[in-house]
Write a protein that holds these residues in place. Structure first.
Motif, PDB file in Angstrom:
ATOM      1  N   LYS A  61     -12.072 -59.332 -39.510  1.00  0.00           N
ATOM      2  CA  LYS A  61     -12.024 -57.996 -38.536  1.00  0.00           C
ATOM      3  C   LYS A  61     -11.930 -58.562 -37.343  1.00  0.00           C
ATOM      4  O   LYS A  61     -13.096 -59.205 -36.727  1.00  0.00           O
ATOM      5  CB  LYS A  61     -12.916 -57.079 -38.856  1.00  0.00           C
ATOM      6  CG  LYS A  61     -12.967 -56.007 -37.611  1.00  0.00           C
ATOM      7  CD  LYS A  61     -14.148 -54.809 -38.108  1.00  0.00           C
ATOM      8  CE  LYS A  61     -13.547 -53.992 -39.104  1.00  0.00           C
ATOM      9  NZ  LYS A  61     -14.578 -52.874 -39.453  1.00  0.00           N
ATOM     10  N   CYS A  62     -11.002 -58.286 -36.397  1.00  0.00           N
ATOM     11  CA  CYS A  62     -10.798 -58.710 -34.959  1.00  0.00           C
ATOM     12  C   CYS A  62     -10.792 -57.326 -34.274  1.00  0.00           C
ATOM     13  O   CYS A  62     -10.199 -56.393 -34.761  1.00  0.00           O
ATOM     14  CB  CYS A  62      -9.599 -59.422 -34.658  1.00  0.00           C
ATOM     15  SG  CYS A  62      -9.544 -61.299 -35.471  1.00  0.00           S
ATOM     16  N   ARG A  63     -11.000 -57.686 -33.248  1.00  0.00           N
ATOM     17  CA  ARG A  63     -11.458 -56.302 -32.155  1.00  0.00           C
ATOM     18  C   ARG A  63     -11.222 -56.730 -30.724  1.00  0.00           C
ATOM     19  O   ARG A  63     -11.447 -57.759 -30.302  1.00  0.00           O
ATOM     20  CB  ARG A  63     -12.795 -55.795 -32.272  1.00  0.00           C
ATOM     21  CG  ARG A  63     -13.429 -54.876 -31.341  1.00  0.00           C
ATOM     22  CD  ARG A  63     -14.627 -54.347 -31.593  1.00  0.00           C
ATOM     23  NE  ARG A  63     -15.411 -54.212 -30.451  1.00  0.00           N
ATOM     24  CZ  ARG A  63     -16.868 -54.298 -30.222  1.00  0.00           C
ATOM     25  NH1 ARG A  63     -17.888 -54.477 -31.267  1.00  0.00           N
ATOM     26  NH2 ARG A  63     -17.309 -53.758 -29.243  1.00  0.00           N
ATOM     27  N   THR A  64     -10.676 -55.709 -29.989  1.00  0.00           N
ATOM     28  CA  THR A  64     -10.361 -55.693 -28.470  1.00  0.00           C
ATOM     29  C   THR A  64     -11.081 -54.615 -27.971  1.00  0.00           C
ATOM     30  O   THR A  64     -10.909 -53.224 -28.436  1.00  0.00           O
ATOM     31  CB  THR A  64      -9.079 -55.964 -28.243  1.00  0.00           C
ATOM     32  OG1 THR A  64      -8.996 -56.240 -26.615  1.00  0.00           O
ATOM     33  CG2 THR A  64      -8.097 -54.847 -28.563  1.00  0.00           C
ATOM     34  N   ASP A  65     -11.626 -54.478 -26.848  1.00  0.00           N
ATOM     35  CA  ASP A  65     -12.015 -53.269 -26.076  1.00  0.00           C
ATOM     36  C   ASP A  65     -11.214 -53.042 -24.785  1.00  0.00           C
ATOM     37  O   ASP A  65     -10.772 -54.138 -24.100  1.00  0.00           O
ATOM     38  CB  ASP A  65     -13.562 -53.549 -25.853  1.00  0.00           C
ATOM     39  CG  ASP A  65     -14.477 -53.379 -26.967  1.00  0.00           C
ATOM     40  OD1 ASP A  65     -13.919 -53.290 -28.058  1.00  0.00           O
ATOM     41  OD2 ASP A  65     -15.698 -53.594 -26.943  1.00  0.00           O
ATOM     42  N   ILE A  66     -10.742 -51.836 -24.676  1.00  0.00           N
ATOM     43  CA  ILE A  66      -9.850 -51.521 -23.571  1.00  0.00           C
ATOM     44  C   ILE A  66     -10.266 -50.375 -22.803  1.00  0.00           C
ATOM     45  O   ILE A  66     -11.084 -49.425 -23.598  1.00  0.00           O
ATOM     46  CB  ILE A  66      -8.405 -51.521 -24.041  1.00  0.00           C
ATOM     47  CG1 ILE A  66      -8.128 -50.231 -24.945  1.00  0.00           C
ATOM     48  CG2 ILE A  66      -7.840 -52.733 -24.532  1.00  0.00           C
ATOM     49  CD1 ILE A  66      -6.736 -50.005 -25.291  1.00  0.00           C
ATOM     50  N   GLU A  67      -9.951 -50.227 -21.514  1.00  0.00           N
ATOM     51  CA  GLU A  67      -9.933 -49.001 -20.614  1.00  0.00           C
ATOM     52  C   GLU A  67      -8.624 -48.362 -20.426  1.00  0.00           C
ATOM     53  O   GLU A  67      -7.930 -49.218 -20.036  1.00  0.00           O
ATOM     54  CB  GLU A  67     -10.785 -49.189 -19.428  1.00  0.00           C
ATOM     55  CG  GLU A  67     -12.393 -49.375 -19.472  1.00  0.00           C
ATOM     56  CD  GLU A  67     -12.895 -49.880 -18.331  1.00  0.00           C
ATOM     57  OE1 GLU A  67     -14.291 -49.734 -18.414  1.00  0.00           O
ATOM     58  OE2 GLU A  67     -12.324 -50.008 -17.396  1.00  0.00           O
ATOM     59  N   LEU A  68      -8.376 -47.319 -20.791  1.00  0.00           N
ATOM     60  CA  LEU A  68      -7.057 -46.550 -20.584  1.00  0.00           C
ATOM     61  C   LEU A  68      -7.154 -45.519 -19.501  1.00  0.00           C
ATOM     62  O   LEU A  68      -7.876 -44.403 -20.091  1.00  0.00           O
ATOM     63  CB  LEU A  68      -6.327 -46.183 -21.981  1.00  0.00           C
ATOM     64  CG  LEU A  68      -5.224 -46.191 -22.283  1.00  0.00           C
ATOM     65  CD1 LEU A  68      -4.345 -47.408 -21.813  1.00  0.00           C
ATOM     66  CD2 LEU A  68      -4.812 -45.747 -23.636  1.00  0.00           C
ATOM     67  N   THR A  69      -6.671 -45.554 -18.714  1.00  0.00           N
ATOM     68  CA  THR A  69      -6.730 -44.460 -17.466  1.00  0.00           C
ATOM     69  C   THR A  69      -5.445 -44.070 -16.959  1.00  0.00           C
ATOM     70  O   THR A  69      -4.315 -44.866 -17.133  1.00  0.00           O
ATOM     71  CB  THR A  69      -7.597 -44.814 -16.331  1.00  0.00           C
ATOM     72  OG1 THR A  69      -7.229 -46.084 -15.801  1.00  0.00           O
ATOM     73  CG2 THR A  69      -8.981 -44.913 -16.792  1.00  0.00           C
ATOM     74  N   CYS A  70      -5.393 -42.748 -16.687  1.00  0.00           N
ATOM     75  CA  CYS A  70      -4.095 -42.337 -15.941  1.00  0.00           C
ATOM     76  C   CYS A  70      -4.338 -40.951 -15.269  1.00  0.00           C
ATOM     77  O   CYS A  70      -4.856 -39.927 -15.887  1.00  0.00           O
ATOM     78  CB  CYS A  70      -2.827 -42.024 -17.161  1.00  0.00           C
ATOM     79  SG  CYS A  70      -1.412 -41.521 -16.180  1.00  0.00           S
ATOM     80  N   PHE A  71      -4.071 -40.954 -13.788  1.00  0.00           N
ATOM     81  CA  PHE A  71      -4.510 -39.745 -13.284  1.00  0.00           C
ATOM     82  C   PHE A  71      -3.486 -39.022 -12.600  1.00  0.00           C
ATOM     83  O   PHE A  71      -3.439 -38.334 -11.821  1.00  0.00           O
ATOM     84  CB  PHE A  71      -5.335 -40.318 -11.930  1.00  0.00           C
ATOM     85  CG  PHE A  71      -6.688 -40.989 -12.449  1.00  0.00           C
ATOM     86  CD1 PHE A  71      -7.574 -40.217 -12.853  1.00  0.00           C
ATOM     87  CD2 PHE A  71      -6.790 -42.408 -12.224  1.00  0.00           C
ATOM     88  CE1 PHE A  71      -9.105 -40.637 -13.489  1.00  0.00           C
ATOM     89  CE2 PHE A  71      -8.129 -43.015 -12.824  1.00  0.00           C
ATOM     90  CZ  PHE A  71      -9.059 -42.088 -13.379  1.00  0.00           C
ATOM     91  N   GLY A  72      -2.277 -39.431 -13.337  1.00  0.00           N
ATOM     92  CA  GLY A  72      -1.012 -38.629 -12.832  1.00  0.00           C
ATOM     93  C   GLY A  72      -1.108 -37.330 -13.346  1.00  0.00           C
ATOM     94  O   GLY A  72      -1.820 -36.831 -14.090  1.00  0.00           O
ATOM     95  N   TYR A  73      -0.057 -36.751 -13.110  1.00  0.00           N
ATOM     96  CA  TYR A  73       0.438 -35.126 -13.498  1.00  0.00           C
ATOM     97  C   TYR A  73       0.185 -35.199 -14.947  1.00  0.00           C
ATOM     98  O   TYR A  73      -0.295 -34.120 -15.467  1.00  0.00           O
ATOM     99  CB  TYR A  73       1.666 -34.542 -12.982  1.00  0.00           C
ATOM    100  CG  TYR A  73       1.965 -33.091 -13.523  1.00  0.00           C
ATOM    101  CD1 TYR A  73       1.324 -32.096 -12.887  1.00  0.00           C
ATOM    102  CD2 TYR A  73       2.865 -32.804 -14.402  1.00  0.00           C
ATOM    103  CE1 TYR A  73       1.431 -30.627 -12.906  1.00  0.00           C
ATOM    104  CE2 TYR A  73       3.074 -31.550 -14.776  1.00  0.00           C
ATOM    105  CZ  TYR A  73       2.358 -30.616 -14.096  1.00  0.00           C
ATOM    106  OH  TYR A  73       2.671 -29.411 -14.504  1.00  0.00           O
ATOM    107  N   GLU A  74       0.961 -35.987 -15.770  1.00  0.00           N
ATOM    108  CA  GLU A  74       0.810 -35.852 -17.246  1.00  0.00           C
ATOM    109  C   GLU A  74      -0.091 -36.947 -17.779  1.00  0.00           C
ATOM    110  O   GLU A  74       0.418 -37.522 -18.829  1.00  0.00           O
ATOM    111  CB  GLU A  74       2.198 -35.936 -17.712  1.00  0.00           C
ATOM    112  CG  GLU A  74       3.273 -34.815 -17.504  1.00  0.00           C
ATOM    113  CD  GLU A  74       4.537 -35.078 -17.811  1.00  0.00           C
ATOM    114  OE1 GLU A  74       4.779 -36.134 -18.390  1.00  0.00           O
ATOM    115  OE2 GLU A  74       5.455 -34.161 -17.826  1.00  0.00           O
ATOM    116  N   GLY A  75      -1.485 -37.199 -17.384  1.00  0.00           N
ATOM    117  CA  GLY A  75      -2.187 -38.147 -17.595  1.00  0.00           C
ATOM    118  C   GLY A  75      -2.595 -38.197 -18.938  1.00  0.00           C
ATOM    119  O   GLY A  75      -2.354 -39.199 -19.710  1.00  0.00           O
TER     120      GLY A  75
END
Length: 304
Positions: free
Chosen positions: A188-202
């Motif tokens: 089992k492999c894993r990655t941690d990510i942060e996903l952000t979007c502050f646009g109109y259709e975020g």
């Protein structure tokens, strides 16, 4: 009265004795004035001796500190008298690289021996004949029977073509034992990510990016993305091929970044793809459970 069939003991290799300069694994049986008496584990316990002068490069103050009864040691063959059965061995001429090399070969040979012995015992068949019919021919063809057995997990008919397997029952049992013992466990492999979007259709952009990442899910590389706590997501990929799993996570991450940045969002890798331990996964589960409980408490407060 029928002759008893030996189903348990046999040397690992076709040659009855090792050759000069071969690395072999031995078990120490007795320490004497002349040196240490040992048995060669890969050659059905045939006896050998590590001469006192071949125990260490340094001055010997105590033999017991250098070698102990019952311990396995990697040694190199100095002389072999096949007529008298004398085998002289050296411990002091073995390097650290030699030890790793010998241990790897020994562990492979032991795995093959365990499978063949199990089949021989179950079907009351001579272990030596099973080696003659299967083990040694495969070693000649593939360099080591272990490599042949690993390949037989996916292509058994091709691997065993040309070998003289005594019966269909023994063939079926061989395949069963090989699959049970040598099929690699998924990593089992894993990655941690942060996903952000502050646009109109975020929110929609984040959903689209997540769906694009999940498209990398396949039978060979099952992939899942889970929310930890906004904006943190964890992405798992499982495969028997560690590098393939890591490459899949990288590819999914790159695709998600491409999509989210097109909507003026951002993807930040908090933890690069890597194989994870059971304890790391346990910590993640506790974290996820904590976030779930916090979410439920907030929901109750809102309701009140």
């Amino acid at each position: 009265m029928s002759e008893e069939v030996n189903t348990t003991n046999c040397r690992f290799y076709e040659s009855k004795y090792p050759e000069v300069e071969d690395l072999v694994m031995v078990n120490v049986k007795e320490i004497a004035d002349m040196g240490a008496y040992v048995k060669l584990l890969e050659y059905d316990g045939v006896e050998g001796m590590i001469l006192l002068s071949e125990l260490s490069r340094r001055r010997i103050r105590s033999i017991q500190k250098l070698i102990k009864v019952g311990r396995n040691e990697v040694v190199v063959v100095l002389r072999v008298d096949k007529d008298k059965g004398y085998i002289d061995l050296s411990k002091r001429r073995v390097s650290a690289e030699d030890i790793v090399k010998c241990e790897e070969k020994y562990n492979k040979s032991k795995a093959v021996h365990s499978i063949l012995r199990h089949v021989a015992e179950k079907h009351k068949y001579s272990l030596e004949k099973l080696y003659e019919n299967v083990g040694w021919p495969l070693s000649r063809k593939y360099g080591h029977a272990y490599e042949a057995f690993k390949q037989a997990i996916t292509t058994p008919e091709e691997v065993f073509a040309g070998t003289e397997i005594p019966s269909p029952e023994i063939f079926d049992e061989l395949i069963l034992q090989i699959s049970r013992r040598l099929t690699p466990n998924p990593i089992k492999c894993r990655t941690d990510i942060e996903l952000t979007c502050f646009g109109y259709e975020g929110i929609d952009a984040i959903k689209t990016a997540l769906l694009a990442g999940e498209l990398f899910d396949s039978e060979k590389t099952p992939l899942k993305i889970r929310l930890v706590a906004a904006p943190m997501f964890v992405m798992h990929c499982t495969s028997i091929d560690k590098q393939l799993a890591i490459d899949t996570l990288h590819a999914a991450t790159n695709k998600m970044r491409e999509i989210i940045t097109a909507s003026d969002g951002n993807l930040n890798v908090v933890m690069e793809p890597k194989a994870v331990t059971a304890s790391e996964e346990s910590e993640l589960e506790k974290q996820l459970q904590g976030e779930l409980e916090d979410s439920e408490e907030e929901s109750d407060e809102d309701f009140d």
